[in-house]
Write an enzyme that holds these catalytic residues in place. Structure first.
Site, PDB file in Angstrom:
ATOM      1  N   GLU A  92       0.822  -1.201   0.000  1.00 17.44           N
ATOM      2  CA  GLU A  92       0.000   0.000   0.000  1.00 17.44           C
ATOM      3  C   GLU A  92       0.865   1.264   0.000  1.00 17.44           C
ATOM      4  O   GLU A  92       1.720   1.455   0.868  1.00 17.44           O
ATOM      5  CB  GLU A  92      -0.914   0.003   1.229  1.00 17.44           C
ATOM      6  CG  GLU A  92      -1.658   1.313   1.482  1.00 17.44           C
ATOM      7  CD  GLU A  92      -2.715   1.601   0.438  1.00 17.44           C
ATOM      8  OE1 GLU A  92      -2.747   2.741  -0.071  1.00 17.44           O
ATOM      9  OE2 GLU A  92      -3.499   0.689   0.117  1.00 17.44           O
ATOM     10  N   SER A 135      -5.590   2.401  -5.161  1.00 21.74           N
ATOM     11  CA  SER A 135      -5.294   0.988  -4.958  1.00 21.74           C
ATOM     12  C   SER A 135      -5.968   0.116  -6.006  1.00 21.74           C
ATOM     13  O   SER A 135      -5.368  -0.825  -6.542  1.00 21.74           O
ATOM     14  CB  SER A 135      -5.738   0.556  -3.559  1.00 21.74           C
ATOM     15  OG  SER A 135      -4.973   1.197  -2.567  1.00 21.74           O
TER      16      SER A 135
END
Length: 667
Positions: free
Chosen positions: A303, A342
């Protein structure tokens, strides 16, 4: 007490009491003033960025134009209903309705403007589609706001309530009689009001009405967003959701045959046969690495870990574990993300799918089944496929996308017993990796080949992680550099376990970021914030630094060859085991801007159908607009690459079930 009880102030009577328009006119004036003051405050806050454009006054004046459009949209419904005010039985009801509507509209404007600074800090742009998308996940959003932006949240609520009270006081000023206008006067003024309102909304005499692209007057995307107001930015994003399948047409349109020809005209694709007319990108990829038994595949999707973190900051490495690991495998020196979310990273890494200005295909309806992904390819080869995530897998529609496209098992927060730490976004990365290690060990013991996608979350605002794991890079604790260092530590622990495990010798690993943490800068496209780390390691993989420009969409085809799996699929990325010499390219989607990057040259497509050429200086991490006209050939190539994924999605031609005949690469 009546909602429209007035305050005695005769001096205001003549200005404030305009029959059925009393609240509409007050709303228009107050709205324009509030939005202009908000824009002025934001411009002063970001003055260095605005001043560099040399267009300060245009930003402010064009902003008024955008505000007029927004006020026209907000007032359209009550203006269209004004004839009801001339109906005797409907008069009081009309005033009640217009009062509540207008008060609500102004409170909405205030709320959106007060929310803008925090959003700009995070995304370097005014609230847009992301603002709407995140409303679907109140638990995660509220936790992030409370732990990461508590002061801003509290002050924003107080300011919104205070300004709402002041607006209400202004609304009630003046001794206004409820006496109706005559029907003739009402209808005459109404026709003029509708005409003016529609003209204000359209804001141009051109063929098409004004839209945000008209206000993109600088080379800095953040400054362009300041020209707008936040309510208009979000409203237009919502409107555009219905055009997802045709989203790339904002740049122009090529005939389908020409688009397909240009999209597939790359050196690394010339060895394949594209012969299925129903699925124009489907082809047989013969694995270049021959293995007696195909290897397992594990992708660690980190991430928000941009390439800027994989360097020394203040003399101390923030990612010491990754720095060690990159000496052991294939390291991508110039790997670029396709976007800033993402789900965009998931789309590119797991599905090898290029970006579009629409939402990621992870969230779109037509890609929830029969969509080519690594999971669908490897499941058909007998692999057990799984997604392991420390948060709730429904976030960003991941569970639906994965389960519909080849993922047989979802392991998320609800299945991780006794975590050592739980934060706003789920359990800590060490809990995630401990669970992953257990899963991989169990699958290997069952002699079951596997594909596992491990998605981290600790490096996410508000940057929560357990104490006592790392020496903090800086104070206070909850900063991005400390979160990155913790995420790196947890990953290092996992790989130490993996290298000592039985499954290590049978597995290829990819470590890659989904995107950088915060994408900002004074460039039309902040290229440096798309640069991400990428590393492939495992048994028999020699340490090597790949200097070639690479995109996230190149990873999936490369991995298939490295694990020894030959397959039929629709992915158009580059297999670097097949071609390491051809010049590379990267595809960058930044809001409504799309860029094709080849070497240091970028062709940037703008949502008004225009294009610009730019040069990126890698050492200085600086993008410069060249001023040269983009050749039609270069524009067409870029246009084809952004039009292709929209076409494949719209026509449902990215199917995982498409067939093709095995064929060897052409020498």
């Amino acid at each position: 007490m009546s909602a429209i009880k007035t305050i005695k102030a005769p001096v205001f009577s003549s200005w404030f009491c305009l029959g059925p328009y009393r609240y509409l006119i007050r709303t228009a004036v107050l709205g324009l003033v509030l939005l202009s003051l908000s824009r002025l405050a934001l411009v002063l806050w970001q003055y260095d960025r605005v001043e560099q454009t040399g267009l300060l006054w245009q930003v402010l004046l064009q902003g008024v134009r955008a505000d007029i459009i927004m006020m026209g949209l907000l007032l359209l419904v009550p203006v269209l209903l004004i004839p009801l005010a001339s109906v005797r039985a409907m008069g009081n009801l009309w005033f009640q309705f217009s009062y509540l509507w207008c008060l609500g509209a102004l409170v909405l404007l205030v709320f959106m403007e007060l929310a803008s600074p925090a959003f700009i800090l995070q995304y370097d742009v005014r609230p847009n589609r992301l603002f709407v998308e995140y409303l679907k996940y109140p638990k995660e959003v509220l936790s992030t706001l409370w732990f990461g932006f508590r002061l801003s949240l509290v002050l924003g609520i107080i300011a919104t309530v205070t300004l709402a009270w002041l607006i209400r006081r202004v609304f009630l000023l003046g001794q206004c009689s409820l006496k109706q206008w005559s029907a003739v006067k009402t209808m005459g003024m109404w026709a003029l009001a509708v005409l003016l309102l529609l003209a204000g909304i359209r804001s141009t005499t051109d063929h098409r009405p004004a839209n945000p692209a008209i206000f993109a007057i600088t080379a800095d995307a953040m400054v362009n967003s300041l020209v707008l107001n936040s309510a208009y930015s979000v409203l237009y994003a919502i409107y555009n959701l219905k055009h997802e399948a045709h989203s790339s047409e904002i740049y122009g349109r090529l005939p389908t045959e020409q688009m397909l020809k240009l999209s597939l005209d790359w050196p690394w694709l010339k060895t394949y046969q594209f012969s299925n007319p129903d699925y124009p990108t489907v082809h047989w990829q013969q694995a270049t690495v021959k293995r007696a038994k195909p290897l397992n595949l594990v992708i660690v999707l980190q991430e928000s870990m941009g390439a800027t973190f994989v360097q020394s900051l203040g003399g101390e490495a923030v990612t010491p574990e990754l720095d060690k690991l990159k000496q052991q495998g294939l390291w991508f020196e110039n790997l670029y993300a396709t976007g800033t979310r993402s789900v965009r990273g998931i789309e590119a890494v797991v599905a090898g799918f290029p970006p579009t200005p629409a939402q990621s295909t992870v969230k779109l309806s037509n890609s929830q089944q029969h969509f080519t992904t690594l999971a669908s390819i490897l499941k058909a080869q007998g692999y057990h496929t799984q997604f392991i995530y420390g948060g709730e897998a429904h976030f960003d529609n991941m569970r639906s996308f994965f389960t519909g496209n080849g993922m047989q098992q979802i392991v998320d927060q609800s299945q991780m017993a006794n975590p050592v730490f739980t934060g706003s976004w789920g359990v800590s990365d060490e809990d995630l990796f401990n669970t992953a290690h257990q899963q991989l060990t169990a699958l290997h013991q069952q002699n079951q080949p596997f594909f596992s996608l491990i998605f981290t979350s600790s490096n996410h605002e508000p940057f929560e992680f357990p104490d006592g794991r790392i020496t903090l890079h800086e104070a206070p604790k909850y900063t991005v550099n400390n979160a990155v260092k913790y995420a790196d530590w947890a990953m290092g622990q996992f790989f130490r376990q993996a290298q000592q495990s039985d499954y290590w010798q049978d597995t290829v690993f990819l470590i890659v970021a989904d995107h950088d943490n915060r994408v900002y800068g004074d460039s039309l496209i902040p290229v440096d914030k798309f640069h991400i780390p990428g590393l492939i390691l495992g048994p028999g993989i020699q340490a090597e630094k790949l200097q070639m420009l690479a995109s996230q969409i190149d990873l999936a085809p490369t991995l298939l060859s490295m694990i020894g799996v030959s397959s039929c699929h629709t992915m158009t990325g580059r297999d670097f085991t097949l071609d390491k010499t051809s010049p590379g390219r990267a595809l960058l989607q930044f809001g409504d801007y799309f860029a094709l990057m080849q070497g240091d040259k970028l062709v940037i497509l703008k949502p008004d159908g225009k294009s610009v050429e730019a040069t990126y200086r890698f050492r200085q991490q600086k993008l410069s607009i060249s001023g040269r006209a983009v050749s039609q050939a270069d524009k067409n190539t870029a246009l084809a690459l952004v039009q292709l994924p929209s076409y494949l999605y719209r026509e449902q031609k990215n199917a995982s079930t498409a067939l093709c005949s095995p064929s060897l690469p052409v020498n």
